[in-house]
Motif scaffolding. Structure first.
Motif, PDB file in Angstrom:
ATOM      1  N   PRO A   3       0.832  -1.218   0.000  1.00 62.99           N
ATOM      2  CA  PRO A   3       0.000   0.000   0.000  1.00 62.99           C
ATOM      3  C   PRO A   3       0.860   1.259   0.000  1.00 62.99           C
ATOM      4  N   GLU A   4       0.345   2.277  -0.659  1.00 67.08           N
ATOM      5  CA  GLU A   4       1.034   3.553  -0.675  1.00 67.08           C
ATOM      6  C   GLU A   4       0.708   4.317   0.605  1.00 67.08           C
ATOM      7  N   PRO A   5       1.673   5.085   1.135  1.00 65.11           N
ATOM      8  CA  PRO A   5       1.388   5.870   2.353  1.00 65.11           C
ATOM      9  C   PRO A   5       0.333   6.929   2.073  1.00 65.11           C
ATOM     10  N   ARG A   6      -0.569   7.069   3.031  1.00 64.67           N
ATOM     11  CA  ARG A   6      -1.640   8.051   2.886  1.00 64.67           C
ATOM     12  C   ARG A   6      -1.116   9.454   3.175  1.00 64.67           C
ATOM     13  N   ARG A   7      -1.529  10.366   2.328  1.00 67.12           N
ATOM     14  CA  ARG A   7      -1.109  11.755   2.490  1.00 67.12           C
ATOM     15  C   ARG A   7      -2.247  12.555   3.106  1.00 67.12           C
ATOM     16  N   PRO A   8      -1.914  13.583   3.891  1.00 65.22           N
ATOM     17  CA  PRO A   8      -2.985  14.401   4.506  1.00 65.22           C
ATOM     18  C   PRO A   8      -3.795  15.115   3.426  1.00 65.22           C
ATOM     19  N   ASN A   9      -5.103  15.150   3.635  1.00 63.16           N
ATOM     20  CA  ASN A   9      -6.013  15.786   2.698  1.00 63.16           C
ATOM     21  C   ASN A   9      -6.186  17.241   3.096  1.00 63.16           C
ATOM     22  N   TRP A  10      -5.291  18.099   2.551  1.00 62.56           N
ATOM     23  CA  TRP A  10      -5.339  19.513   2.909  1.00 62.56           C
ATOM     24  C   TRP A  10      -6.584  20.191   2.376  1.00 62.56           C
ATOM     25  N   THR A  11      -7.085  19.741   1.254  1.00 64.87           N
ATOM     26  CA  THR A  11      -8.294  20.369   0.688  1.00 64.87           C
ATOM     27  C   THR A  11      -9.481  20.198   1.616  1.00 64.87           C
ATOM     28  N   ALA A  12      -9.658  18.970   2.144  1.00 70.09           N
ATOM     29  CA  ALA A  12     -10.777  18.739   3.059  1.00 70.09           C
ATOM     30  C   ALA A  12     -10.640  19.560   4.328  1.00 70.09           C
ATOM     31  N   ALA A  13      -9.392  19.705   4.823  1.00 67.47           N
ATOM     32  CA  ALA A  13      -9.175  20.491   6.034  1.00 67.47           C
ATOM     33  C   ALA A  13      -9.531  21.958   5.813  1.00 67.47           C
ATOM     34  N   MET A  14      -9.162  22.508   4.638  1.00 70.44           N
ATOM     35  CA  MET A  14      -9.479  23.909   4.343  1.00 70.44           C
ATOM     36  C   MET A  14     -10.976  24.124   4.225  1.00 70.44           C
ATOM     37  N   VAL A  15     -11.661  23.192   3.559  1.00 77.50           N
ATOM     38  CA  VAL A  15     -13.117  23.327   3.412  1.00 77.50           C
ATOM     39  C   VAL A  15     -13.800  23.293   4.766  1.00 77.50           C
ATOM     40  N   THR A  16     -13.344  22.401   5.668  1.00 79.31           N
ATOM     41  CA  THR A  16     -13.937  22.308   7.001  1.00 79.31           C
ATOM     42  C   THR A  16     -13.751  23.612   7.780  1.00 79.31           C
ATOM     43  N   ALA A  17     -12.535  24.202   7.678  1.00 81.40           N
ATOM     44  CA  ALA A  17     -12.272  25.454   8.383  1.00 81.40           C
ATOM     45  C   ALA A  17     -13.155  26.584   7.872  1.00 81.40           C
ATOM     46  N   ILE A  18     -13.347  26.648   6.559  1.00 86.41           N
ATOM     47  CA  ILE A  18     -14.192  27.705   5.976  1.00 86.41           C
ATOM     48  C   ILE A  18     -15.636  27.555   6.441  1.00 86.41           C
ATOM     49  N   VAL A  19     -16.145  26.311   6.478  1.00 90.82           N
ATOM     50  CA  VAL A  19     -17.526  26.083   6.918  1.00 90.82           C
ATOM     51  C   VAL A  19     -17.704  26.519   8.368  1.00 90.82           C
ATOM     52  N   VAL A  20     -16.705  26.210   9.224  1.00 88.85           N
ATOM     53  CA  VAL A  20     -16.793  26.604  10.636  1.00 88.85           C
ATOM     54  C   VAL A  20     -16.846  28.117  10.770  1.00 88.85           C
ATOM     55  N   VAL A  21     -15.999  28.852  10.030  1.00 84.47           N
ATOM     56  CA  VAL A  21     -15.970  30.317  10.107  1.00 84.47           C
ATOM     57  C   VAL A  21     -17.303  30.909   9.647  1.00 84.47           C
ATOM     58  N   ILE A  22     -17.835  30.394   8.511  1.00 82.59           N
ATOM     59  CA  ILE A  22     -19.104  30.925   8.000  1.00 82.59           C
ATOM     60  C   ILE A  22     -20.232  30.670   8.992  1.00 82.59           C
ATOM     61  N   GLY A  23     -20.222  29.471   9.616  1.00 86.14           N
ATOM     62  CA  GLY A  23     -21.267  29.165  10.593  1.00 86.14           C
ATOM     63  C   GLY A  23     -21.200  30.069  11.806  1.00 86.14           C
ATOM     64  N   PHE A  24     -19.972  30.355  12.261  1.00 83.61           N
ATOM     65  CA  PHE A  24     -19.824  31.239  13.429  1.00 83.61           C
ATOM     66  C   PHE A  24     -20.293  32.646  13.114  1.00 83.61           C
ATOM     67  N   VAL A  25     -19.939  33.187  11.947  1.00 88.12           N
ATOM     68  CA  VAL A  25     -20.361  34.546  11.564  1.00 88.12           C
ATOM     69  C   VAL A  25     -21.875  34.613  11.435  1.00 88.12           C
ATOM     70  N   GLY A  26     -22.473  33.593  10.813  1.00 88.52           N
ATOM     71  CA  GLY A  26     -23.928  33.611  10.664  1.00 88.52           C
ATOM     72  C   GLY A  26     -24.645  33.553  11.986  1.00 88.52           C
TER      73      GLY A  26
END
Length: 269
Positions: free
Chosen positions: A106-129
């Motif tokens: 098996p190939e080593p799994r790499r961190p999914n930076w895209t998913a992490a960025m999307v999660t952070a953006i959703v949290v910020v938008i939810g807090f502002v709303g």
């Protein structure tokens, strides 16, 4: 059957079986060659059990499969008979262990930076709303829901929906022969009534939809968004409907017909 012979000794040869099925289907060598694209001399040679003109075992098996499908035979027993009479298929070569180990590691799994960025953006938008909604609440007036609750209901008259809008008229039933055929597609139905016939059907991209022998009484229906191309090996035996309408004079008995149909009224290609 002679005493002591096995059933395999009495079965017809590959070429003889293909020839008998072709004659029973009412097809000539020229017609079979035109459909399968196997050259006429090679078709004659195969029917005489001469496979030297095929160019090798791989091509011989392919020709046997193509000819068997056109004349209505199951190609699997014929190919197995060919392998038994010509030494069988070569054994596959197993891969080296080192390549197997490389493949399954098996190939080593790499961190999914895209998913992490999307999660952070959703949290910020939810807090502002949440902050805007909480800070905007006040006693300036009654909620909108309370005002709308006092509105008087509108009486619904005949032919109107509960919201007051007129109901859509129901479609009148149609007795037309093409009422059940989709208007945005090409619909082709083949029925063998005067005998059996080989046929093939392709879509607008040239992909094969189906091919085989249509026995008397059998029927096949095909749909495509813009065009259907047909090849009929015995056109006189086929009753043809295109977009719900019967096509007159499809062809003569034993005639090979190439037809193309599109949406709208049947137009013979």
């Amino acid at each position: 059957m002679s005493i002591g012979n096995s059933p395999e000794d009495d079965r017809p040869s590959i070429g003889r079986a293909l020839q008998q099925a072709r004659i029973a289907a009412g097809l000539t060598v020229d017609q079979v060659s035109g459909v399968t694209r196997v050259r006429i001399p090679i078709v004659h040679a195969i029917e005489q059990d001469d496979f030297t003109r095929c160019g090798g075992d791989v091509y011989a098996r392919g020709h046997i499969r193509a000819l068997a499908r056109v004349v209505g035979l199951d190609p699997v027993p014929l190919v197995e008979q060919y392998d038994a009479e010509h030494g069988g298929r070569p054994e596959p070569t197993s891969a080296a262990p080192m390549f197997e180990a490389e493949r399954i590691r098996p190939e080593p799994r790499r961190p999914n930076w895209t998913a992490a960025m999307v999660t952070a953006i959703v949290v910020v938008i939810g807090f502002v709303g949440f902050t805007l909604v909480k800070g905007g609440g006040g006693d300036d007036g009654p909620p909108l829901a309370e005002e709308s609750a006092t509105a008087k209901p509108t009486a619904a008259g005949p032919g109107a929906t509960p919201s007051g809008r007129p109901a859509d008229p129901r479609p009148e039933p149609s007795n037309s022969a093409i009422a059940g055929v989709p208007a945005d597609q090409v619909t082709v139905t083949l029925t063998a009534e005067g005998g059996r016939s080989w046929f093939s059907a392709r879509d607008h991209n040239g992909r094969l939809m189906h091919e085989g022998v249509l026995k008397e009484g059998d029927s096949k229906t095909f749909h495509d968004g813009s065009r259907i191309d047909l090849v009929l090996g015995n056109a006189g035996a086929i009753k043809l409907f295109v977009n719900g309408k019967e096509v007159e004079e499809v062809g003569d008995s034993g005639q090979v017909q190439r037809l193309t149909y599109t949406k709208g009224d049947p137009e013979q290609g």
